[in-house]
Design an enzyme around this catalytic site. Structure first.
Site, PDB file in Angstrom:
ATOM      1  CG  HIS A 282      -1.950  -1.076   1.209  1.00  0.00           C
ATOM      2  ND1 HIS A 282      -3.021  -1.071   0.339  1.00  0.00           N
ATOM      3  CD2 HIS A 282      -2.077  -2.205   1.954  1.00  0.00           C
ATOM      4  CE1 HIS A 282      -3.766  -2.138   0.553  1.00  0.00           C
ATOM      5  NE2 HIS A 282      -3.216  -2.841   1.515  1.00  0.00           N
TER       6      HIS A 282
ATOM      7  CG  HIS B 223      -2.779  -9.577  -4.291  1.00  0.00           C
ATOM      8  ND1 HIS B 223      -3.178 -10.394  -5.342  1.00  0.00           N
ATOM      9  CD2 HIS B 223      -2.716 -10.374  -3.197  1.00  0.00           C
ATOM     10  CE1 HIS B 223      -3.364 -11.620  -4.889  1.00  0.00           C
ATOM     11  NE2 HIS B 223      -3.095 -11.648  -3.605  1.00  0.00           N
TER      12      HIS B 223
ATOM     13  CG  ASN C 124      -1.234 -16.097  -2.812  1.00  0.00           C
ATOM     14  OD1 ASN C 124      -1.465 -17.147  -3.412  1.00  0.00           O
ATOM     15  ND2 ASN C 124      -1.101 -16.030  -1.508  1.00  0.00           N
TER      16      ASN C 124
ATOM     17  CG  HIS D 163      -2.195  -6.171 -18.194  1.00  0.00           C
ATOM     18  ND1 HIS D 163      -2.935  -7.313 -18.026  1.00  0.00           N
ATOM     19  CD2 HIS D 163      -2.716  -5.254 -17.354  1.00  0.00           C
ATOM     20  CE1 HIS D 163      -3.884  -7.102 -17.132  1.00  0.00           C
ATOM     21  NE2 HIS D 163      -3.778  -5.853 -16.707  1.00  0.00           N
TER      22      HIS D 163
ATOM     23  CG  HIS E 140     -20.413  -6.137  -2.455  1.00  0.00           C
ATOM     24  ND1 HIS E 140     -19.309  -6.952  -2.537  1.00  0.00           N
ATOM     25  CD2 HIS E 140     -20.001  -5.017  -1.804  1.00  0.00           C
ATOM     26  CE1 HIS E 140     -18.273  -6.366  -1.966  1.00  0.00           C
ATOM     27  NE2 HIS E 140     -18.665  -5.184  -1.522  1.00  0.00           N
TER      28      HIS E 140
ATOM     29  N   GLY F 292      -4.281 -20.367  10.816  1.00  0.00           N
ATOM     30  CA  GLY F 292      -3.022 -19.679  10.542  1.00  0.00           C
ATOM     31  C   GLY F 292      -2.833 -18.489  11.465  1.00  0.00           C
TER      32      GLY F 292
ATOM     33  CB  THR G  85      -5.034 -13.617  13.263  1.00  0.00           C
ATOM     34  OG1 THR G  85      -5.719 -14.812  13.638  1.00  0.00           O
ATOM     35  CG2 THR G  85      -6.042 -12.555  12.868  1.00  0.00           C
ATOM     36  CD  GLU G  86      -1.751  -8.886  14.243  1.00  0.00           C
ATOM     37  OE1 GLU G  86      -1.247  -7.978  13.549  1.00  0.00           O
ATOM     38  OE2 GLU G  86      -2.829  -8.761  14.833  1.00  0.00           O
TER      39      GLU G  86
END
Length: 341
Positions: A112, A122, A124, A156, A186, A296, A298-299
């Site tokens: 960020h 992001h 992963n 891209h 949503h 896992g 949490t932090e």
């Protein structure tokens, strides 16, 4: 997210006997390379590392940078966990894994930036194994607030080059899958300008293995058909190649935009749009769901959330403004590789 697929899938070729050790070292190396370069680029911020263990088996190392010159907050995490009880999210998707112990590992990252003209990003990439079941998955996507067309095109095209080195249809399929996955139902809008996303890649079946058999990604995958057999080695290389494409795809954007002047108006819009990031990660993100379901840390799981964010009731951008262009152009799927910037 539940995968409902009628696609006939043959049994994958077994992974090598040292698969867990090799993929663990591969994702740790990816974490190291990314962190080293981000510290160099930021110039001020340093990563604080927490090494943690999971009571049920496994652990990881979480690296978080706070209050850097470029990055207001960012985390680059590595984890590997194992156990006897599969989480419900996995069993619903791959019931044939039931009754087997599991192993899961991966590297994840969210940055960020402070300046609203530098996009959030992001990444992963992960690996899962349970008895006869194994697969690679992951992806990368860009979330700008005040985007520049040439930046998105460069992002891209760099990803496409990495994909093309492994299979000529990877980018074309996984770009469409990314547009589908990073979508806030949503809000009826994409999270950003996409990137690539894939899952359940074990070398069998069609490339698309998602929940929308009539969507653009699925339709393209059907046109491509079932690729030639891809083994564990091929997919491991692909995952690492994608991970290593992050720095050349993103760092040039940071270097061009980090010193762009901004005011309170741009900062407030950035904080408002960060709210969309929070909504997606807490409602839809499968990595977050898997981490919480497997007990896992949490932090580490929630390090992806921004340090500051705001919501505004019934916000609508003014026509003709940069904020309106974000909604009208950049938050709609586009063919960025062929975009005339």
């Amino acid at each position: 997210m539940v995968i409902a697929s009628t696609q006939k899938v043959s049994s994958p070729v077994a992974p090598p006997s040292d698969s867990r050790e090799r993929v663990s070292q591969g994702f740790k190396g990816l974490q190291d390379r990314i962190c080293q370069k981000l510290v160099e680029v930021d110039g001020v911020g340093q990563f604080m590392e927490d090494q943690w263990t999971r009571p049920d088996g496994g652990g990881g190392r979480s690296r978080v940078m706070k209050q850097g010159d470029v990055f207001e907050q960012g985390g680059v995490n590595f984890s590997e966990v194992w156990g006897d009880r599969l989480p419900p999210s996995i069993l619903m998707q791959r019931p044939e894994a039931e009754g087997h112990g599991f192993y899961a590992t991966g590297t994840s990252m969210v940055l960020h930036p402070r300046n609203p003209y530098v996009p959030t990003v992001h990444l992963n990439y992960r690996y899962f194994e349970a008895g006869p079941v194994w697969w690679f998955g992951g992806g990368i996507d860009l979330t700008p607030y005040y985007p520049f067309e040439e930046d998105v095109v460069q992002f891209h095209r760099t990803l496409k080059e990495a994909c093309d080195r492994n299979h000529p249809e990877y980018y074309n399929t996984f770009k469409l899958w990314c547009d589908e996955y990073f979508y806030l139902k949503h809000r009826q809008e994409t999270r950003g300008v996409g990137g690539v996303f894939f899952d359940y890649q074990d070398g069998t079946g069609e490339l698309y293995r998602g929940p929308k058999p009539e969507g653009p990604a699925a339709q393209h995958s059907k046109q491509v058909g079932q690729p030639a057999q891809r083994n564990w080695e091929d997919l491991f290389k692909f995952a690492i190649d994608c991970g290593d494409a992050f720095l050349p795809s993103y760092i040039p954007i940071v270097e061009k935009r980090r010193n762009t002047e901004y005011g309170e108006h741009q900062r407030n819009f950035q904080l408002y749009r960060r709210g969309r990031y929070v909504e997606f990660n807490l409602v839809y993100d499968r990595g977050t769901i898997f981490g919480l379901q497997t007990n896992g840390r949490t932090e580490s799981i929630l390090m992806s959330l921004p340090p500051m964010v705001r919501w505004e009731y019934s916000y609508a951008p003014e026509s003709g403004t940069p904020e309106a262009k974000l909604y009208d152009t950049f938050l709609k799927p586009q063919d960025w590789v062929n975009w005339d910037a």
